[in-house]
Design an enzyme around this catalytic site. Sequence first.
Site, PDB file in Angstrom:
ATOM      1  N   GLY A 124      -2.373 -42.394  39.691  1.00 50.42           N
ATOM      2  CA  GLY A 124      -2.259 -41.807  38.352  1.00 50.42           C
ATOM      3  C   GLY A 124      -3.605 -41.565  37.703  1.00 50.42           C
ATOM      4  CG  ASP A 125      -5.916 -44.800  36.336  1.00 42.46           C
ATOM      5  OD1 ASP A 125      -6.241 -44.811  35.140  1.00 42.46           O
ATOM      6  OD2 ASP A 125      -5.098 -45.596  36.831  1.00 42.46           O
TER       7      ASP A 125
END
Length: 410
Positions: free
Chosen positions: A170-171
């Site tokens: 996600g990051d």
Amino acid sequence: MSQPLPLKGIRVIDYSHFLAGPYVGRCLAALGAEVIKVERPGTGDAGRQHAYTLDDQQSGYFLQLNMGKRGVSVNMKDPRGKAFMHKLCDSADVFIENYRPGALDKLGLGYAELAARNPRLVYCSISAYGHTGPDAHRAGFGLIAEAKSGIMQMVGVPGEAPPLLRISLGDMYTGIHAVAAINAALLGRVASGRGQHIDMALYDTLVSMHEYAVQCYTLSDGTVLPEQTGHDMPTSTLYGVFRAADGDLVIAAQVDDAWKRFAAMLEDNGAPAGFGADVRYHSLNGRNTHRQDILDVVKRWVAVRPVAEILRLLDEIDIPSAKVQRIDEVLADPQIQARGMLVEQRHPRYGTLRLANLPFRFSDCDTTVHQVAPDLGEHNAEVAAGLGFSAGEIASMQADGVLFTQGDVP
């Protein structure tokens, strides 16, 4: 290499912490931007305490994500610290932050205030849910977005809880989208003369990553829900992970022509007679229908052979395949070495550091970063002088802890 780096002359203020924001700053630094990392006094970016640490002091996590940047540490509770930050942001082209929406408004570093002072500023916010919607106020990390996005639910073995994704999908995915958006906004600024606010959400970017799950559901009127499938892809037989005699490997023989070569090779090397000629398996739909029969044959064939032998046989017939490698094998891989995917940096305290490089490859400039991540507040005086502060003002701010340097008592 004769061209300057693409972002030479662009100043970026990296007011972020942990992963997504710092990764954006690292990418922009590699592309030639001057990136100034701003941290709180005392402990600095919380990523400085993240594993793996050298001498229980220096975080490899921080070194990886903050190479190529200059570092300042500013006490925003002091009016002089706020004035310093405003002056710094007035000089900037890009501002990066990844705090909960509204948090920086309280410090006088929100988009509205900074854009009023510097209309050309491209201001990039990264958060779990974005700055709008019913969940905008909620805290979150990549793990939360991975769970909510539907991605986690599709991985793992049926009947068991999904595994933890051991990379920060996600990051990193949000971060590289932010890099693209920032560059687009800088390009748009050429014509408009104005910057703008970029609102990136981890949850949004992971939902956008679904290359088939969303349309499977919407185009089937809600009748098709992707489920956990374990070690292969039921809709793309044969495509999956297999256990050999001495390790694991992946095989991608899901295309009709590749399947026929693969099945014939198996039959020539001990699989049941007629396996390669079985026309039931010559179309994708047929293979998917008889998936379990195919898997039984392939798994038995693979299980009694070493990985190297299987890969050699598959390479001979041009079937995509690979060993499931440990990280030590990855770093020793001649392909990774040839592509320069490890960067060596000389650290003044720890000697030679070997860290993962970025995948940018330009024909006429080199994006490899050799400058190590900064110590906390390492460039306070240098940056302050560049903003026009006098030697006396800088000394006073340093003495009073407005500008904090590693080793000072907060």
